[in-house]
Design an enzyme around this catalytic site. Sequence first.
Site, PDB file in Angstrom:
ATOM      1  N   HIS A  16      42.599  50.567  40.075  1.00 38.35           N
ATOM      2  CA  HIS A  16      43.527  50.108  39.037  1.00 38.35           C
ATOM      3  C   HIS A  16      44.603  51.190  38.907  1.00 38.35           C
ATOM      4  CE1 HIS A  16      45.163  48.125  35.709  1.00 38.35           C
ATOM      5  NE2 HIS A  16      44.212  48.263  34.808  1.00 38.35           N
ATOM      6  N   LYS A  23      40.507  24.971  43.022  1.00 36.85           N
ATOM      7  CA  LYS A  23      40.366  23.813  43.920  1.00 36.85           C
ATOM      8  C   LYS A  23      39.940  24.264  45.309  1.00 36.85           C
ATOM      9  CE  LYS A  23      44.306  21.559  41.744  1.00 36.85           C
ATOM     10  NZ  LYS A  23      45.759  21.435  42.009  1.00 36.85           N
ATOM     11  N   ARG A  47      45.951  42.633  27.991  1.00 37.66           N
ATOM     12  CA  ARG A  47      46.583  43.924  27.772  1.00 37.66           C
ATOM     13  C   ARG A  47      47.450  44.344  28.967  1.00 37.66           C
ATOM     14  NH1 ARG A  47      44.180  47.216  24.141  1.00 37.66           N
ATOM     15  NH2 ARG A  47      42.454  45.767  24.050  1.00 37.66           N
ATOM     16  N   THR A  48      46.846  44.306  30.151  1.00 43.78           N
ATOM     17  CA  THR A  48      47.561  44.730  31.354  1.00 43.78           C
ATOM     18  C   THR A  48      48.708  43.765  31.672  1.00 43.78           C
ATOM     19  OG1 THR A  48      45.506  45.644  32.196  1.00 43.78           O
ATOM     20  CG2 THR A  48      47.256  45.297  33.798  1.00 43.78           C
ATOM     21  N   ARG A  99      45.985  40.787  39.591  1.00 39.17           N
ATOM     22  CA  ARG A  99      44.668  41.264  39.183  1.00 39.17           C
ATOM     23  C   ARG A  99      43.658  40.273  39.732  1.00 39.17           C
ATOM     24  NH1 ARG A  99      43.160  44.673  34.863  1.00 39.17           N
ATOM     25  NH2 ARG A  99      40.968  44.507  34.356  1.00 39.17           N
TER      26      ARG A  99
END
Lengths: 304, 150
Positions: free
Chosen positions: A131, A82, A53-54, A103
């Site tokens: 956020h 890794k 969504r974001t 994010r």
Amino acid sequence: MMSEKRSLVSINTLSREKILQLIQRAEEFEMNPNSKILDGKIVATLFFEPSTRTRLSFETAANRLGAKVIGFADPKITSGTKGETLKDTIMMVQNYADVIVMRHYLEGAALYASEVAKVPIINAGDGANQHPTQTMLDLYSIYKTQGTLDNLNVFLVGDLKYGRTVHSLLMALRHFNPTFHFIAPKELAMPEEYKAYCREHGIKYVEYEEFNEDVIAEADILYMTRVQRERFTDLMEYERVKDVYILKASMLGKARENMKILHPLPRVNEIAYDVDDDPHAYYFQQAQNGLYAREAIICDVLNM
Amino acid sequence: MNQELMVAAIENGTVIDHIPSNKLFEVISLLGLQDLKSTVMIGYNLVSQKMGNKSLVKIADRYFSDAELDRLAVVAPNVNLSIIKDFNVVEKRQVRLPKDIVGVVKCGNPKCITNNEPMKTRFHVSEKNNDVICCHYCSREQVLDKVKLV
């Protein structure tokens, strides 16, 4: 000389003026979402934790501004798996992009990235921490529906203990003389630190455990969040309250005409589907406002 | 009898006084005194008018950097430090907690970036309460008395 880097990591650093300026910018983009302001710019979207969504909202914003987008949506394909450090990933990507939207599942990741990167960082969520673009779209939605951010009755409902969005919204609205109504079960009540903050800064608040037609009658904004089973230590308590904090169309009879229902989405059952057709429902438009808010934020951090 | 005299004087070096006795061994290990080759004298559970009970250490031929003293301040805020040269106190100062504590304390939040990335931790001392520090990165607060060092 290089101009000052303007990352957006936390909503708490934004002044009243800055918030209003971003809202005005979002309003302009809503009237005219497509432009070529960022023609020739590259926006990197680094999603160390998936959030479709974001990410779609950011990538749409970048595309509508004429920028090109690079990045990854799934952390499994990055070298983080890794064993590459966040710093190394950021140092590499900043060679390619003009701005990094990120994010991350770890708290403080965006702030750290903003300290090591030479390009601005936009925090698209760092664990349970911040956020800020969600909060900006919440603020824009409130402004759009109420015509102001000042002197509003803001009702926060559901999980007020762990809810990142409600804490950020509270901090952002501190500039605008709100009256908060905290509606939550005991176990998920607003944490004392936020209530202490309100008291110290003269912000009015009221607390309730009940959630019904009369309690919400005075609301300008009804901000719903989900009461999740995994948040309870006492499952008996969960069973007792799980159906209490569900908003149904039948509870809206006494609501103010200007009242709007917001929700950060995704919802599960905390807003009954019969509310969707009610004129007070606003959560889908709210998500759409995210596009304009993010267009404004991307331009702002790029000084455009 | 003068408390200072219970532990012999040093010609050159550092005296750290007013260490809370329950913090003495932490201070010793923090400053790495067990690895020094020079003379170290330790006074444990001495009577103090101010504190009731205190400890002190006298370390010959060793002076401490500001970074080392910042670490010391986290474990034992408000100790007194005297710099000794030719048996004379040439400088006296109180060790104070810096406003920003960098690279000393571990964040208690396992999901904090500092616990998952090779980087220095950073904390701000709370303005309201000097016993509480707040992680610069994840904002988690910790009581200074209970922190773990890096």
